[in-house]
Motif scaffolding. Structure first.
Motif, PDB file in Angstrom:
ATOM      1  N   LEU A 119      43.453  -7.573  37.423  1.00  0.00           N
ATOM      2  CA  LEU A 119      42.558  -8.234  36.487  1.00  0.00           C
ATOM      3  C   LEU A 119      41.603  -7.232  35.849  1.00  0.00           C
ATOM      4  O   LEU A 119      41.346  -7.280  34.648  1.00  0.00           O
ATOM      5  CB  LEU A 119      41.779  -9.327  37.211  1.00  0.00           C
ATOM      6  CG  LEU A 119      40.794 -10.141  36.373  1.00  0.00           C
ATOM      7  CD1 LEU A 119      41.508 -10.800  35.208  1.00  0.00           C
ATOM      8  CD2 LEU A 119      40.088 -11.182  37.230  1.00  0.00           C
ATOM      9  N   GLN A 123      41.738  -6.180  31.714  1.00  0.00           N
ATOM     10  CA  GLN A 123      40.532  -6.420  30.930  1.00  0.00           C
ATOM     11  C   GLN A 123      39.918  -5.128  30.395  1.00  0.00           C
ATOM     12  O   GLN A 123      39.254  -5.140  29.365  1.00  0.00           O
ATOM     13  CB  GLN A 123      39.497  -7.178  31.765  1.00  0.00           C
ATOM     14  CG  GLN A 123      39.853  -8.621  32.034  1.00  0.00           C
ATOM     15  CD  GLN A 123      38.805  -9.344  32.848  1.00  0.00           C
ATOM     16  OE1 GLN A 123      38.341  -8.841  33.881  1.00  0.00           O
ATOM     17  NE2 GLN A 123      38.404 -10.523  32.405  1.00  0.00           N
ATOM     18  N   LEU A 153      47.801 -15.288  35.356  1.00  0.00           N
ATOM     19  CA  LEU A 153      47.013 -14.962  34.169  1.00  0.00           C
ATOM     20  C   LEU A 153      47.427 -15.777  32.954  1.00  0.00           C
ATOM     21  O   LEU A 153      46.646 -15.894  31.998  1.00  0.00           O
ATOM     22  CB  LEU A 153      47.144 -13.466  33.838  1.00  0.00           C
ATOM     23  CG  LEU A 153      46.457 -12.489  34.794  1.00  0.00           C
ATOM     24  CD1 LEU A 153      46.732 -11.051  34.373  1.00  0.00           C
ATOM     25  CD2 LEU A 153      44.963 -12.732  34.833  1.00  0.00           C
ATOM     26  N   GLN A 157      45.458 -19.902  34.840  1.00  0.00           N
ATOM     27  CA  GLN A 157      44.093 -19.644  34.394  1.00  0.00           C
ATOM     28  C   GLN A 157      44.088 -19.546  32.872  1.00  0.00           C
ATOM     29  O   GLN A 157      45.108 -19.214  32.265  1.00  0.00           O
ATOM     30  CB  GLN A 157      43.550 -18.350  35.017  1.00  0.00           C
ATOM     31  CG  GLN A 157      43.480 -18.405  36.535  1.00  0.00           C
ATOM     32  CD  GLN A 157      43.081 -17.072  37.158  1.00  0.00           C
ATOM     33  OE1 GLN A 157      43.159 -16.031  36.522  1.00  0.00           O
ATOM     34  NE2 GLN A 157      42.663 -17.108  38.409  1.00  0.00           N
ATOM     35  N   TYR A 158      42.937 -19.814  32.268  1.00  0.00           N
ATOM     36  CA  TYR A 158      42.903 -19.818  30.807  1.00  0.00           C
ATOM     37  C   TYR A 158      41.571 -19.347  30.242  1.00  0.00           C
ATOM     38  O   TYR A 158      41.261 -19.596  29.077  1.00  0.00           O
ATOM     39  CB  TYR A 158      43.211 -21.220  30.264  1.00  0.00           C
ATOM     40  CG  TYR A 158      42.299 -22.311  30.776  1.00  0.00           C
ATOM     41  CD1 TYR A 158      41.142 -22.652  30.077  1.00  0.00           C
ATOM     42  CD2 TYR A 158      42.585 -23.004  31.934  1.00  0.00           C
ATOM     43  CE1 TYR A 158      40.298 -23.660  30.538  1.00  0.00           C
ATOM     44  CE2 TYR A 158      41.757 -24.006  32.401  1.00  0.00           C
ATOM     45  CZ  TYR A 158      40.622 -24.333  31.696  1.00  0.00           C
ATOM     46  OH  TYR A 158      39.785 -25.324  32.145  1.00  0.00           O
ATOM     47  N   TYR A 160      40.558 -16.170  29.811  1.00  0.00           N
ATOM     48  CA  TYR A 160      40.552 -14.786  29.354  1.00  0.00           C
ATOM     49  C   TYR A 160      40.650 -14.714  27.831  1.00  0.00           C
ATOM     50  O   TYR A 160      41.059 -15.663  27.162  1.00  0.00           O
ATOM     51  CB  TYR A 160      41.696 -14.004  30.007  1.00  0.00           C
ATOM     52  CG  TYR A 160      41.647 -14.048  31.511  1.00  0.00           C
ATOM     53  CD1 TYR A 160      40.615 -13.436  32.200  1.00  0.00           C
ATOM     54  CD2 TYR A 160      42.606 -14.748  32.245  1.00  0.00           C
ATOM     55  CE1 TYR A 160      40.542 -13.495  33.584  1.00  0.00           C
ATOM     56  CE2 TYR A 160      42.550 -14.819  33.624  1.00  0.00           C
ATOM     57  CZ  TYR A 160      41.515 -14.185  34.291  1.00  0.00           C
ATOM     58  OH  TYR A 160      41.441 -14.253  35.646  1.00  0.00           O
ATOM     59  N   THR A 161      40.308 -13.569  27.296  1.00  0.00           N
ATOM     60  CA  THR A 161      40.277 -13.389  25.841  1.00  0.00           C
ATOM     61  C   THR A 161      41.683 -13.181  25.292  1.00  0.00           C
ATOM     62  O   THR A 161      42.643 -12.926  26.042  1.00  0.00           O
ATOM     63  CB  THR A 161      39.403 -12.185  25.481  1.00  0.00           C
ATOM     64  OG1 THR A 161      39.981 -10.999  26.061  1.00  0.00           O
ATOM     65  CG2 THR A 161      37.983 -12.359  26.027  1.00  0.00           C
ATOM     66  N   VAL A 164      43.189  -9.807  26.259  1.00  0.00           N
ATOM     67  CA  VAL A 164      43.840  -9.749  27.572  1.00  0.00           C
ATOM     68  C   VAL A 164      45.277 -10.259  27.470  1.00  0.00           C
ATOM     69  O   VAL A 164      46.212  -9.664  28.032  1.00  0.00           O
ATOM     70  CB  VAL A 164      43.032 -10.565  28.600  1.00  0.00           C
ATOM     71  CG1 VAL A 164      43.809 -10.734  29.899  1.00  0.00           C
ATOM     72  CG2 VAL A 164      41.697  -9.888  28.880  1.00  0.00           C
ATOM     73  N   TYR A 209      45.004 -21.665  24.827  1.00  0.00           N
ATOM     74  CA  TYR A 209      45.368 -20.420  25.515  1.00  0.00           C
ATOM     75  C   TYR A 209      46.887 -20.281  25.604  1.00  0.00           C
ATOM     76  O   TYR A 209      47.445 -19.215  25.301  1.00  0.00           O
ATOM     77  CB  TYR A 209      44.733 -20.454  26.900  1.00  0.00           C
ATOM     78  CG  TYR A 209      44.831 -19.183  27.702  1.00  0.00           C
ATOM     79  CD1 TYR A 209      43.936 -18.134  27.506  1.00  0.00           C
ATOM     80  CD2 TYR A 209      45.788 -19.038  28.699  1.00  0.00           C
ATOM     81  CE1 TYR A 209      44.009 -16.990  28.272  1.00  0.00           C
ATOM     82  CE2 TYR A 209      45.870 -17.889  29.468  1.00  0.00           C
ATOM     83  CZ  TYR A 209      44.971 -16.867  29.245  1.00  0.00           C
ATOM     84  OH  TYR A 209      45.046 -15.726  30.009  1.00  0.00           O
TER      85      TYR A 209
END
Length: 682
Positions: A119, A123, A153, A157-158, A160-161, A164, A209
């Motif tokens: 992670l 990032q 990822l 999960q959702y 992050y930019t 990413v 996302y």
């Protein structure tokens, strides 16, 4: 440090925390200074390893991997990687030894710390190329890394930019061994995107996302890879389009349209493609831009804008070619074209037509019955246009004549279709419907509410009925001027001040002026609207609007199923009931309405569509704001306690952010009502 020895960081951490609390910790030992310093030490150790490898010695970097993993798992990725990543990115650009060192550095991280390290890398990486040099084929060798990069990822999960997502998917596309994982990821993303359960239960942010991830995957796909799984992608696309277009949220429908268009264009490059109409805003442009932000050679080329003056020398900015000095007609136009140039009308000054008005040969009808005849049987398009434009005004000017034919006129307006390209036809028809309903509310409301559950009506007509009921209720519950209905402002009912021309005739205005002249004021706030000059007309008819709508919602018809596929209309119905409940705050039947609406909400509280759930929570707000608290505690106390427990559950578990916010607002309203009752004298 051996692997069996005590971790110095874990033994020092309590001491550092204590020193920091006492205010005596050196700057270098605080987190903002310690972890960058540790990163510099890691770099120094890796440089020594690189030097030893060049000298022919075997080395291990597992101890460094343990340090990096332990720091990252404690949430300090940013501090240590801000030092490591720029240096490692630069060192691995042209040195294969440094690339091997970085690969082994990440491969040696224990599985329990692998997620935190990955992670931090995705990032902090400056791009997919840099991430590929640092990680190598880690996702192929390590199952934990593969799960994190291809599942957690992207699907679990959702937050992050977009950068990413581009790093992760670009990394998968940059090596032939990893491209198989890219295709697998795209198929799993499309399965989730095309799942009706996921569309209903996932928050909008997660669906955005996943849509971004799909578009980025498409930008990296090559034609042979598309050919190998074309049929499966098409199947998922068609299932996803249906799920998204069935959604009651406009944002979800637009996401489905954009992704479907992109998939269709990629899968059928030489054939027919899907095209939809939707609003082109910043979010739409951002999503479409992901299709062209691809790896070199894999993206969709962006067409260059056409040149207006091809073959000509470019003129400097702000200047016109050949405009240095005036030219005569003889210099520009040949002799044989002189006559044609003289006949040109380019230099004529146009007439000012800004205030011109269109001449109308057709007069508008002056009687309500004439309007009915035109709308039902006339083939004269001009006369029909004039009638639909004048209808609202005629209804409001002739209430007695309107009441004689109100139900017939409401039926005609419900079924009338546009005969010409008249501007704003839907608004004109809606205003006329509202005018009829406010002029003769009880029979027209009974007719409209009965037709809502009748056979052989389109969903559009049913939603038109709901809109008209809400707009008429808003108009009837707002203030009136001298007992007269104000003109319908269909979308924004408001309270207006008395006009100046009538101020001398109004006794209230005279009294207010006398009080104002004898009152000393130290500050002048915003002027307040005049209170209503008459009673709220909606209070006496609220039941005729409300109760027929709340009945029969669970009875499926051959062409209409509110609890099935027509959940969008159910959402509109629920929001309509919430508005009607709120506008009937002072009605005699408000307590009965509140009890019936609370039971209605309780029956539908677990609905899968977020738009419906938002409407149900709005109904709770309307009940709490409209029904007196004492009546609520007397009549529905037990159901209110159960509703409170349900609201608390929604705040914690509902995937939709708007639902969670509305539930929290309702809990606060309940607390305020409870405090108000406790503080009131017995």
């Amino acid at each position: 440090m051996g692997l069996g020895e005590e971790d110095p960081e874990s033994s020092v951490a309590p001491v550092l925390a204590l020193l920091e609390q006492l205010g005596r910790a050196p700057e270098a030992l605080l987190p903002r200074g310690y972890f960058p310093l540790l990163g510099s030490a890691v770099l120094q150790a890796l440089r020594r390893v690189a030097g030893s490898l060049r000298g022919g010695l075997d080395c291990s970097v597992s101890f460094v991997s343990h340090v990096v993993g332990k720091v990252c798992v404690h949430g300090r990725q940013k501090e240590i990687l801000s030092v490591l990543m720029p240096q490692l990115t630069e060192l691995t650009q042209s040195d294969c030894i440094w690339q091997r060192i970085c690969w082994r550095l990440v491969e040696s991280v224990p599985d329990r710390w692998m997620e935190a390290v990955l992670l931090g890398f995705v990032q902090s990486a400056s791009g997919a190329d840099a991430l590929s040099r640092l990680l190598g084929n880690l996702v192929v060798k390590n199952k934990k890394a593969q799960f994190v990069m291809t599942q957690k990822l992207l699907l679990l999960q959702y937050g992050y930019t977009t950068a990413v997502l581009q790093n992760v998917l670009g990394y998968l596309s940059l090596d032939n061994q990893r491209r198989a994982l890219l295709i697998k990821v795209l198929q799993e993303l499309l399965e989730t995107w095309g799942s009706s359960s996921a569309v209903r239960h996932s928050p909008v942010e997660q669906q955005q996302y996943i849509s971004k991830a799909i578009l980025i995957c498409l930008s990296h796909l090559k034609e042979p890879e598309i050919e190998s799984c074309r049929q499966e992608l098409l199947t998922n696309m068609m299932a996803g389009v249906k799920c998204h277009l069935d959604s009651s949220l406009p944002q979800i429908r637009r996401l489905g349209m954009i992704v479907a268009e992109s998939l269709s264009a990629k899968l059928n490059a030489d054939g027919p493609v899907l095209k939809f109409q939707y609003e082109d805003d910043d979010e739409t442009r951002e999503l479409k831009s992901l299709l062209v932000q691809a790896a070199p050679g894999c993206g969709v080329p962006v067409p260059s804008p056409p040149h207006e003056n091809e073959g000509a020398d470019a003129a400097p900015p702000g200047e016109l070619k050949g405009a240095e000095k005036p030219l005569t007609a003889a210099q520009v136009v040949p002799d044989e074209d002189s006559d044609a140039e003289l006949d040109s009308d380019d230099d004529l000054v146009p007439y000012d037509m800004s205030e011109d008005k269109e001449l109308k040969s057709t007069k508008a009808p002056v009687y309500i019955r004439d309007c009915i005849e035109v709308l039902t049987g006339s083939d004269d398009v001009d006369k029909w246009d004039a009638t639909i434009k004048a209808l609202e005004g005629l209804i409001r000017k002739n209430p007695a004549a309107t009441r004689e034919v109100s139900v017939e006129l409401a039926k005609i307006l419900l079924h009338v279709e546009e005969k010409s390209c008249i501007e704003g036809f839907a608004v004109l028809r809606q205003k006329a419907q509202v005018a009829v309903l406010t002029t003769d509310p009880i029979p027209v409301a009974q007719f409209l509410t009965s037709q809502f559950y009748s056979l052989n009506y389109s969903l559009r007509q049913r939603m038109d009925i709901l809109d008209v009921l809400v707009l008429a209720a808003q108009e009837m519950s707002s203030s009136k001027i001298h007992g007269k209905n104000k003109q319908s402002n269909a979308q924004k009912p408001c309270i207006q001040l008395l006009p100046e021309s009538d101020s001398s005739k109004d006794w209230r205005k005279i009294v207010d002026e006398r009080i104002k002249s004898k009152t000393r004021r130290f500050a002048k706030g915003q002027s307040q609207a005049e209170p209503d000059s008459g009673p709220n007309k909606f209070n006496s008819v609220a039941g005729h609007f409300f109760f027929p709508l709340i009945q029969n919602f669970d009875r499926p018809l051959s062409t209409f199923d509110l609890l099935g596929e027509d959940h969008f209309v159910l959402g509109r119905l629920v929001h309509t009931l919430a508005v009607l409940m709120y506008l009937a705050a002072n009605a005699v039947a408000v307590t009965t309405m509140g009890r019936a609406l609370l039971e209605f909400v309780w029956a539908l509280r677990f609905h899968t569509d977020s738009y419906v759930r938002q409407g149900l929570l709005s109904c709770i707000s309307s009940i709490l704001l409209s029904v007196p608290a004492a009546h609520l505690l007397e009549d529905v106390a037990e159901l209110l306690v159960e509703t409170r427990c349900w609201l608390a559950d929604v705040v914690e578990k509902d995937p939709d952010g708007d639902c969670r916010g509305l539930a929290l607002q309702n809990l606060l309203l309940m607390e305020n009502l409870k405090k108000k009752l406790e503080s009131a004298p017995s």
